[in-house]
Design an enzyme around this catalytic site. Structure first.
Site, PDB file in Angstrom:
ATOM      1  N   ASP A   1      -7.076   3.760  -2.786  1.00 56.02           N
ATOM      2  CA  ASP A   1      -7.037   3.522  -1.345  1.00 56.02           C
ATOM      3  C   ASP A   1      -8.432   3.621  -0.739  1.00 56.02           C
ATOM      4  O   ASP A   1      -8.807   2.805   0.123  1.00 56.02           O
ATOM      5  CB  ASP A   1      -6.066   4.485  -0.664  1.00 56.02           C
ATOM      6  CG  ASP A   1      -6.344   5.957  -0.959  1.00 56.02           C
ATOM      7  OD1 ASP A   1      -7.077   6.261  -1.933  1.00 56.02           O
ATOM      8  OD2 ASP A   1      -5.822   6.808  -0.210  1.00 56.02           O
TER       9      ASP A   1
ATOM     10  N   LEU B   1       4.985   3.697   2.764  1.00 56.08           N
ATOM     11  CA  LEU B   1       4.695   2.427   2.108  1.00 56.08           C
ATOM     12  C   LEU B   1       4.458   1.401   3.201  1.00 56.08           C
ATOM     13  O   LEU B   1       5.303   1.203   4.073  1.00 56.08           O
ATOM     14  CB  LEU B   1       5.874   1.985   1.235  1.00 56.08           C
ATOM     15  CG  LEU B   1       5.813   0.541   0.704  1.00 56.08           C
ATOM     16  CD1 LEU B   1       4.674   0.382  -0.304  1.00 56.08           C
ATOM     17  CD2 LEU B   1       7.141   0.134   0.079  1.00 56.08           C
TER      18      LEU B   1
ATOM     19  N   ASP C   1       0.865  -1.180   0.000  1.00 53.32           N
ATOM     20  CA  ASP C   1       0.000   0.000   0.000  1.00 53.32           C
ATOM     21  C   ASP C   1       0.901   1.228   0.000  1.00 53.32           C
ATOM     22  O   ASP C   1       1.478   1.591   1.033  1.00 53.32           O
ATOM     23  CB  ASP C   1      -0.899  -0.029   1.239  1.00 53.32           C
ATOM     24  CG  ASP C   1      -1.657   1.271   1.466  1.00 53.32           C
ATOM     25  OD1 ASP C   1      -1.809   2.060   0.513  1.00 53.32           O
ATOM     26  OD2 ASP C   1      -2.099   1.497   2.619  1.00 53.32           O
TER      27      ASP C   1
ATOM     28  N   THR D   1      -1.807  30.089  21.931  1.00 54.63           N
ATOM     29  CA  THR D   1      -1.808  29.899  20.474  1.00 54.63           C
ATOM     30  C   THR D   1      -1.617  28.440  20.079  1.00 54.63           C
ATOM     31  O   THR D   1      -2.330  27.929  19.202  1.00 54.63           O
ATOM     32  CB  THR D   1      -0.704  30.760  19.822  1.00 54.63           C
ATOM     33  OG1 THR D   1      -0.996  32.141  20.087  1.00 54.63           O
ATOM     34  CG2 THR D   1      -0.650  30.538  18.320  1.00 54.63           C
TER      35      THR D   1
END
Length: 245
Positions: free
Chosen positions: A102, A13, A7, A174
């Site tokens: 996918d 990978l 995949d 933040t």
């Protein structure tokens, strides 16, 4: 004769052996830079492979690099492709080839589990697809993942950090505000998608999460099912001799 599943995504990978009963062995993963693999990426593979089944959404040059590497040790290579109908699954796209392989394989694996699912892939993008209990794909959504949102903000405003912070409903800093905003955007999209899925299916539809970024959302989705190898599960079904039945 050994069979292996591959995949190839936008950042990693993943690969695993497939036994004669259709069971997936230990899943391994290697990172890439979207152009090439690091030397030795294939050290974990056997010297000879009978069959390789490959799903790729990566750039063509990286896909070629994978196929070239496999050709040196593999007798047969099969590249999976999205189909309009496969093993009881019916894709909603009017142009099925435009649905990423996918997503197609994740839907195939979800349908094999039975029941309706809202299939959520969390990688570079955040993808959401609804499949009902009869195998009908109702369509889906594509959005930036929380990680990509952070990176995009950092690219436009370097003073905003690309990572870090904790999720808060109302942040007082933040870093936390960035994490809360980007993760919250994804959670809001999933909540709206679940509401739409319930309306379409007539009952609540559970979430099925996969992808390298799924862990960041799972803490906020206690009822979700985590299936980290979902694409490989679908590829294993694709590889069956009676796959299209």
């Amino acid at each position: 004769m050994s069979r292996w599943l591959f995949d190839l995504g936008n950042s990693r990978l993943k690969f695993a052996p497939l036994d004669d009963a259709g069971r997936i062995g230990r899943v391994q993963a290697v990172a890439h830079d979207a152009r090439a693999f690091a030397p030795g990426w294939d050290d974990a593979l056997p010297a000879r492979i009978g069959e390789a089944h490959v799903a790729s959404v990566a750039a063509p040059e990286l896909r070629v690099a994978l196929l070239d590497g496999l050709a040196r040790r593999c007798g047969r290579i099969e590249l999976a492709a999205t189909q309009a109908r496969w093993a009881g699954l019916r894709i909603a796209y009017t142009e099925p080839a435009r649905l990423g392989v996918d997503r197609f394989l994740a839907l195939l694996a979800a349908h094999a589990r039975g029941g309706p699912w809202l299939v959520v892939g969390v990688g570079t993008a955040l993808t959401v697809d609804l499949v009902d209990g009869d195998g009908r794909h109702h369509g889906g959504r594509i959005a930036p993942s929380p990680a990509l949102m952070r990176q995009a903000l950092h690219a436009r405003a370097a003073q905003l950090p690309a990572a870090g912070g904790r999720y808060r409903e109302f942040a007082a800093g933040t870093d936390d505000a960035l994490e809360s905003g980007c993760t919250g955007a994804a959670l809001g999209l999933l909540a709206r998608s679940q509401a739409g899925a319930q309306e379409a299916c007539g009952a609540a539809v559970p979430l099925l999460l996969h992808g390298g970024g799924a862990g960041a959302l799972l803490a906020h989705l206690p009822q979700a099912v985590h299936a980290p190898a979902l694409v490989l599960e679908g590829l294993a079904r694709w590889a069956r001799p009676d796959a299209s039945a």
